[in-house]
Every structure is written in C-alpha cells, then in structure tokens.
Write an enzyme that holds these catalytic residues in place. Structure first.
Site, short mmCIF file in Angstrom:
data_model
loop_
_atom_site.label_atom_id
_atom_site.label_comp_id
_atom_site.label_asym_id
_atom_site.label_seq_id
_atom_site.Cartn_x
_atom_site.Cartn_y
_atom_site.Cartn_z
N HIS A 154 -14.34 -87.79 36.54
CA HIS A 154 -13.21 -87.83 36.02
C HIS A 154 -12.22 -86.27 36.11
CE1 HIS A 154 -16.12 -85.47 33.38
NE2 HIS A 154 -15.01 -84.73 32.75
N ARG B 173 -5.98 -81.05 28.69
CA ARG B 173 -6.01 -80.78 27.64
C ARG B 173 -4.56 -80.95 26.66
NH1 ARG B 173 -8.29 -75.93 29.86
NH2 ARG B 173 -10.36 -75.91 29.28
N GLU C 107 -10.05 -87.75 31.27
CA GLU C 107 -10.59 -87.20 29.88
C GLU C 107 -9.51 -86.24 29.39
OE1 GLU C 107 -13.84 -83.35 28.52
OE2 GLU C 107 -13.79 -84.32 30.36
N ASN D 162 -8.73 -79.33 21.58
CA ASN D 162 -9.17 -78.18 20.66
C ASN D 162 -8.81 -78.17 19.19
OD1 ASN D 162 -10.89 -77.00 22.93
ND2 ASN D 162 -8.90 -76.35 23.84
N HIS E 223 -0.78 -83.01 39.32
CA HIS E 223 -0.51 -84.23 39.07
C HIS E 223 -1.79 -85.03 39.01
CE1 HIS E 223 0.89 -84.94 42.95
NE2 HIS E 223 0.17 -86.15 42.69
N GLU F 152 1.97 -89.36 38.78
CA GLU F 152 2.61 -90.25 39.82
C GLU F 152 2.17 -91.52 39.92
OE1 GLU F 152 2.78 -89.85 44.80
OE2 GLU F 152 1.22 -88.80 43.73
#
Length: 257
Positions: free
Chosen positions: A7, A11, A57, A61, A75, A122
């Site tokens: 993966h 964030r 993922e 936070n 990207h 992309e």
C-alpha cells in the site's frame, strides 16, 4: 527478499471528506480500518481488486492536519482502459474534481487530477487491472543511480520500464515475479540538480514480507536505515527508509486480510 508493494499511505486533513471523495469519484470501497488513540488509518481500493493489487491508506491524525505537501513525493497513478482516458477524465470533471493536467496537455497518454488535500493523481491507460486500481507511486530522487541501486540491492526489485524526456527521466521498479496488476514504484529524476523536501502530507510505501524478523535482519545487513524496528512496533510492522528519506513500512500480512 520477497517484498511486493502492499500500500501507499497519504495523510489527510478531513478523513470523512477524503473517504467520500475516493468512494464517490474512484468508486473505492473500505478494505480495512485501524483506530488508534491518536490517529485513524483507513484502507481503500476497488471492489474487485486483484489479489496482488496495492491499496491506498488514508491516515488522519486526531490532533493535527498535514501542513506541507513537499515535493519529494509526486503522485499515485490509477488505471483506466486504453480507450477510456478522455471519457473518464470528462466524468471526473463533470463531478467537480479538481483538474491539474488534462489529457490533451499530456499528449493524450495520461492526465492528472487532485484530491481534496492536493495529492496529485495520475490517470494512466492500461489494459489490465480493475478500473482506478493503483498502477504506481511516484517519488522524486536526487541521485537516481543510487536510488535504483537501493531498490535492487535491498528489496531485489528489477527495472521494469523507463522513459527518458528532455528534462527528466522516469524509472519503474518492481519484483521480477510480480503480476502486472501489482503496483510499481516510479523514480523520477530531474536533470537540473534540484533538491526536494518530503513534507508531511505523504507517509510511506509499504511492502509485504513473509517473515518480518527475517526481513528486518536482511535489510539491516544490506545497510538500509533502521528507523523503527519490529520490537519498537510490537512486532506488527517495522520502518526503514531509502537513502533520501522516503519511509518504507514492512509488514507480514496484507492490510486487507
């Protein structure tokens, strides 16, 4: 070392906004979730994801938002059928997705859009893999010879493709036995000698290994940075980094298992 890409972590500022964006526009579904005291991780991908396909993922936070995109990460790339690039791009535009580079400006080979946090996505033509499945993750490197050496020496990846342009070059690496539906890492090298900042809006790439302790011993023997050992992570995962600071997570189980 058998270590296919599992993966890529990014964030986000508002988890619900980002989940809605990826589920609405890319038709991703939630594959898994991990709630901790200070953060939440959610794993996303196409409903019909290939067994070897990587997932996305999103990390939120609880007490802070990412404040710097940086340019050391480039990207993620997602797949559309060869003859559907313009159609899929137009659909995204009609849905209000932020444009970055349209197909015409990219020679009708690919296009770029942005998610709510400004992560670049992309859209690439591929005649394999589910719609919008992850094709590669691009990172920028200052020393491409050293970077290729790192991935080949530490993780035993092989060069699977390259593209030379007037001002930059792209190099794609993956395990030699990886199916075409697996995600690759793309190394981008700009010829002008620029330097990069990593920022905090991107987190890491993750590779899946059969034996976490054994893989950790191998990569430390191969002199990869020991950022966080398995013992420091309750023997659930570990973190190393390439020579330019891009973090790489090691974990034994596919995150959607």
């Amino acid at each position: 070392m058998d270590a296919p890409l599992d993966h890529v972590m990014m964030r986000v500022a508002d988890l619900e906004t980002s989940l809605d964006w990826y589920q609405t526009h890319l038709n991703y579904e939630e594959k898994g979730r991990w709630e901790a005291d200070t953060f939440t991780n959610v794993y996303l991908g196409p409903e019909d994801a290939h067994d070897a396909g990587a997932v996305l993922e999103l990390t939120s936070n609880h007490d802070s938002e990412p404040d710097e995109m940086g340019d050391g990460w480039g990207h993620i790339a997602v797949r559309v059928p060869e003859d559907e690039l313009q159609e899929r791009y137009d659909e995204l535009m009609d849905e209000g997705v932020e444009d970055y580079r349209d197909p015409e400006s990219c020679g009708n080979r690919y296009a770029f859009v942005k998610d709510p946090d400004g992560h670049e996505i992309e859209i690439v033509k591929r005649d394999f893999g589910p719609l919008y499945s992850l094709d590669h993750t691009m990172i920028r490197v200052e020393d491409v010879t050293r970077a290729i050496g790192y991935w080949s020496r530490v993780f035993e990846y092989e060069l699977s493709g390259r593209w030379e342009a007037d001002t930059f070059a792209n190099y794609f690496l993956r395990p030699s036995d990886a199916p075409q539906e697996a995600m690759s890492v793309e190394l981008t090298y700009n010829y002008d000698g620029r330097t990069y900042t990593l920022g905090d809006a991107w987190g890491h790439l993750a590779v899946q290994v059969d034996d976490l302790a054994g893989a950790w011993d191998e990569l430390t023997t191969r002199e990869s940075a020991a950022d966080r050992s398995p013992e420091e992570c309750d023997n659930l995962y570990a973190f190393t980094a390439d020579d330019e600071g891009h973090q790489i997570e090691l974990l034994e189980e596919h995150v959607t298992n």
